[in-house]
Design a protein around this motif. Structure first.
Motif, PDB file in Angstrom:
ATOM      1  N   ALA A  39       0.497  -1.458  -0.051  1.00 18.55           N
ATOM      2  CA  ALA A  39      -0.302  -0.213   0.204  1.00 18.55           C
ATOM      3  C   ALA A  39       1.053   0.904  -0.081  1.00 18.55           C
ATOM      4  N   LEU A  40       2.070   1.379   0.803  1.00 19.89           N
ATOM      5  CA  LEU A  40       2.646   2.185   1.097  1.00 19.89           C
ATOM      6  C   LEU A  40       3.783   2.829  -0.584  1.00 19.89           C
ATOM      7  N   SER A  41       3.957   1.304  -1.156  1.00 24.62           N
ATOM      8  CA  SER A  41       4.975   1.358  -2.221  1.00 24.62           C
ATOM      9  C   SER A  41       4.159   2.425  -3.594  1.00 24.62           C
ATOM     10  N   PHE A  42       2.537   1.449  -4.083  1.00 25.51           N
ATOM     11  CA  PHE A  42       1.722   2.417  -4.192  1.00 25.51           C
ATOM     12  C   PHE A  42       1.386   4.007  -4.375  1.00 25.51           C
ATOM     13  N   ALA A  43       0.971   4.229  -2.926  1.00 25.19           N
ATOM     14  CA  ALA A  43       1.135   5.197  -2.655  1.00 25.19           C
ATOM     15  C   ALA A  43       1.936   6.093  -2.755  1.00 25.19           C
ATOM     16  N   VAL A  44       3.063   5.895  -2.920  1.00 25.99           N
ATOM     17  CA  VAL A  44       4.110   6.790  -3.322  1.00 25.99           C
ATOM     18  C   VAL A  44       4.323   7.155  -4.761  1.00 25.99           C
TER      19      VAL A  44
END
Length: 92
Positions: A39-44
């Motif tokens: 989730a963090l990776s796709f948000a960034v």
């Protein structure tokens, strides 16, 4: 690299009677951490893609992944060293 070390570190100090519960807790936390990481990776990546060309956004993603993998490896190393120091003090 870190999953096996973390599993061994987490399970090594548990009494035998709690081994099943400990393994379940470790697996649950592992799954939560992987989901949060994705989730963090796709948000960034989504944020970078909105402000940069696709290649620069992909580069940002790559550096995020490299940095997080390095941080996880260093954390696992530090935890293993602390565990060894703890066991050396306990033996003394």
């Amino acid at each position: 690299m870190t999953v096996t070390s973390v599993m061994q570190l987490g399970m090594s100090s548990l009494p035998t009677s709690l081994a099943g519960a400990g393994a379940g807790a470790i697996q649950t936390m592992q799954q939560i951490a992987m989901a949060a990481s994705i989730a963090l990776s796709f948000a960034v990546y989504g944020q970078a893609l909105g402000t940069r060309p696709a290649l620069e956004a992909a580069s940002t993603m790559m550096w995020l992944q490299i940095t997080m993998t390095g941080a996880a490896a260093l954390l696992a190393l530090a935890l293993l060293r602390l565990r060894n120091l703890y066991h050396q003090k306990a033996k003394a």
